[in-house]
Design a protein around this motif. Structure first.
Motif, mmCIF file in Angstrom:
data_model
loop_
_atom_site.group_PDB
_atom_site.id
_atom_site.type_symbol
_atom_site.label_atom_id
_atom_site.label_comp_id
_atom_site.label_asym_id
_atom_site.label_seq_id
_atom_site.Cartn_x
_atom_site.Cartn_y
_atom_site.Cartn_z
ATOM 1 N N ILE A 1 0.804 -1.078 -0.026
ATOM 2 C CA ILE A 1 -0.071 0.029 -0.154
ATOM 3 C C ILE A 1 0.738 1.396 0.071
ATOM 4 C CG2 ILE A 1 -1.648 1.396 1.325
ATOM 5 C CD1 ILE A 1 -2.770 -1.490 2.153
ATOM 6 N N PHE A 2 0.543 2.216 -0.968
ATOM 7 C CA PHE A 2 1.227 3.461 -1.036
ATOM 8 C C PHE A 2 0.254 4.561 -0.978
ATOM 9 C CE2 PHE A 2 4.266 0.584 -3.016
ATOM 10 C CZ PHE A 2 5.473 1.064 -2.304
ATOM 11 N N TYR A 3 0.557 5.757 -0.514
ATOM 12 C CA TYR A 3 -0.184 7.016 -0.446
ATOM 13 C C TYR A 3 0.760 8.019 -1.229
ATOM 14 C CZ TYR A 3 -1.779 4.423 3.497
ATOM 15 O OH TYR A 3 -2.198 3.424 4.327
ATOM 16 N N THR A 4 -0.296 8.797 -2.005
ATOM 17 C CA THR A 4 0.494 9.787 -2.696
ATOM 18 C C THR A 4 0.497 11.204 -1.918
ATOM 19 O OG1 THR A 4 -1.591 10.703 -3.658
ATOM 20 C CG2 THR A 4 -0.257 9.040 -5.020
ATOM 21 N N GLU A 5 1.628 11.727 -2.127
ATOM 22 C CA GLU A 5 1.804 12.984 -1.117
ATOM 23 C C GLU A 5 0.774 13.848 -1.350
ATOM 24 O OE1 GLU A 5 5.784 15.305 -0.181
ATOM 25 O OE2 GLU A 5 5.347 15.413 -2.409
ATOM 26 N N LYS A 6 0.347 14.215 -2.564
ATOM 27 C CA LYS A 6 -1.044 14.943 -2.722
ATOM 28 C C LYS A 6 -2.086 14.468 -2.079
ATOM 29 C CE LYS A 6 -3.646 15.590 -6.610
ATOM 30 N NZ LYS A 6 -3.907 15.713 -8.061
ATOM 31 N N ASN A 7 -2.587 13.127 -1.817
ATOM 32 C CA ASN A 7 -3.666 12.690 -1.088
ATOM 33 C C ASN A 7 -3.367 12.825 0.190
ATOM 34 O OD1 ASN A 7 -5.113 12.151 -3.503
ATOM 35 N ND2 ASN A 7 -4.441 9.927 -3.519
ATOM 36 N N VAL A 8 -2.099 12.528 0.651
ATOM 37 C CA VAL A 8 -1.854 12.721 2.206
ATOM 38 C C VAL A 8 -2.104 14.105 2.478
ATOM 39 C CG1 VAL A 8 -0.115 12.739 3.854
ATOM 40 C CG2 VAL A 8 -0.248 10.783 2.227
ATOM 41 N N GLU A 9 -1.472 15.113 1.711
ATOM 42 C CA GLU A 9 -2.016 16.335 2.097
ATOM 43 C C GLU A 9 -3.366 16.831 2.198
ATOM 44 O OE1 GLU A 9 0.461 18.590 -0.811
ATOM 45 O OE2 GLU A 9 2.262 18.034 -0.006
ATOM 46 N N LYS A 10 -4.077 16.372 1.258
ATOM 47 C CA LYS A 10 -5.679 16.705 1.293
ATOM 48 C C LYS A 10 -6.242 16.087 2.376
ATOM 49 C CE LYS A 10 -9.673 15.863 -1.449
ATOM 50 N NZ LYS A 10 -10.708 15.973 -0.389
ATOM 51 N N PHE A 11 -5.849 14.547 2.995
ATOM 52 C CA PHE A 11 -6.235 13.869 4.210
ATOM 53 C C PHE A 11 -6.104 14.811 5.349
ATOM 54 C CE2 PHE A 11 -5.720 11.108 7.671
ATOM 55 C CZ PHE A 11 -6.909 10.569 7.657
ATOM 56 N N ILE A 12 -4.818 15.185 5.327
ATOM 57 C CA ILE A 12 -4.204 16.259 6.461
ATOM 58 C C ILE A 12 -5.480 17.318 6.663
ATOM 59 C CG2 ILE A 12 -2.575 17.592 7.659
ATOM 60 C CD1 ILE A 12 -0.637 15.193 6.916
ATOM 61 N N ARG A 13 -5.446 18.099 5.515
ATOM 62 C CA ARG A 13 -6.337 19.267 5.539
ATOM 63 C C ARG A 13 -7.575 19.081 5.961
ATOM 64 N NH1 ARG A 13 -3.558 20.624 0.702
ATOM 65 N NH2 ARG A 13 -5.480 19.788 -0.386
ATOM 66 N N ASP A 14 -8.181 18.014 5.268
ATOM 67 C CA ASP A 14 -9.667 17.500 5.548
ATOM 68 C C ASP A 14 -10.050 16.935 6.812
ATOM 69 O OD1 ASP A 14 -9.826 18.587 2.879
ATOM 70 O OD2 ASP A 14 -10.317 16.609 1.853
ATOM 71 N N HIS A 15 -9.201 16.270 7.502
ATOM 72 C CA HIS A 15 -9.649 15.589 8.460
ATOM 73 C C HIS A 15 -8.669 15.934 9.910
ATOM 74 C CE1 HIS A 15 -10.924 12.982 5.138
ATOM 75 N NE2 HIS A 15 -11.684 12.521 5.667
ATOM 76 N N PHE A 16 -8.037 16.509 9.806
ATOM 77 C CA PHE A 16 -7.244 16.920 11.022
ATOM 78 C C PHE A 16 -7.260 18.267 11.680
ATOM 79 C CE2 PHE A 16 -5.298 12.650 9.721
ATOM 80 C CZ PHE A 16 -5.279 12.195 10.906
ATOM 81 N N THR A 17 -7.606 18.467 12.889
ATOM 82 C CA THR A 17 -7.507 19.783 13.472
ATOM 83 C C THR A 17 -6.862 19.875 14.904
ATOM 84 O OG1 THR A 17 -9.615 19.636 14.667
ATOM 85 C CG2 THR A 17 -9.727 20.425 12.217
ATOM 86 N N ASP A 18 -6.652 20.697 15.398
ATOM 87 C CA ASP A 18 -6.232 20.669 16.858
ATOM 88 C C ASP A 18 -6.752 20.251 17.880
ATOM 89 O OD1 ASP A 18 -3.857 21.793 18.523
ATOM 90 O OD2 ASP A 18 -5.350 23.070 19.333
ATOM 91 N N GLY A 19 -8.160 20.819 17.721
ATOM 92 C CA GLY A 19 -9.224 20.218 18.753
ATOM 93 C C GLY A 19 -8.936 20.467 20.134
ATOM 94 N N ASP A 20 -9.154 19.381 20.944
ATOM 95 C CA ASP A 20 -8.728 19.535 22.473
ATOM 96 C C ASP A 20 -7.378 18.878 22.665
ATOM 97 O OD1 ASP A 20 -11.128 21.014 22.755
ATOM 98 O OD2 ASP A 20 -12.215 19.178 23.164
ATOM 99 N N ASN A 21 -6.677 18.704 21.839
ATOM 100 C CA ASN A 21 -5.477 17.707 21.851
ATOM 101 C C ASN A 21 -4.483 18.761 22.697
ATOM 102 O OD1 ASN A 21 -3.389 15.954 21.745
ATOM 103 N ND2 ASN A 21 -3.434 15.856 19.529
ATOM 104 N N ASN A 22 -3.767 17.914 23.692
ATOM 105 C CA ASN A 22 -3.108 18.595 24.592
ATOM 106 C C ASN A 22 -1.544 18.249 24.256
ATOM 107 O OD1 ASN A 22 -4.942 19.978 26.284
ATOM 108 N ND2 ASN A 22 -5.105 17.929 27.494
ATOM 109 N N SER A 23 -1.332 17.530 23.247
ATOM 110 C CA SER A 23 -0.192 16.913 23.056
ATOM 111 C C SER A 23 0.234 17.397 21.683
ATOM 112 C CB SER A 23 0.137 15.428 22.838
ATOM 113 O OG SER A 23 1.403 15.010 22.353
#
Length: 99
Positions: free
Chosen positions: A69-91
């Protein structure tokens, strides 16, 4: 707000360091860098099982080449933009899925 910005910038710094490390060894398909499971686990600070859940849910686009399995750099960047936020994360080293 300042704390959030510092954590956000810290993540960019870690991504930059990761990309520097990856520049010495990477696979390329049609001119685009490919990341494997190990690369992406380190980048996102998640387990292989978590990546599997993202793939199974259709949230993380991937390709398979010779049963690997591989992930393209472009798709990883999109995934991070679309699915990750700072939220209540303390770390600062972990990314929290949004929503």
């Amino acid at each position: 707000m300042q704390e959030w910005l510092e954590q956000f910038m810290g993540r960019f710094d870690r991504l930059d360091k990761f990309m520097d490390i990856m520049s010495g060894r990477h696979n390329v398909l049609n001119g685009e860098r490919l990341l494997d499971n190990q690369d992406l686990c380190q980048l996102l600070n998640v387990s292989k099982r978590t990546l599997q859940r993202y793939r199974s849910a259709g949230e993380l686009t991937y390709i398979t080449i010779h049963h690997k399995i591989f992930y393209t750099e472009k798709n990883v960047e999109k995934f991070i933009r679309d699915h990750f936020t700072d939220g209540d994360n303390n770390s600062e080293t972990e990314l929290e899925p949004s929503g």
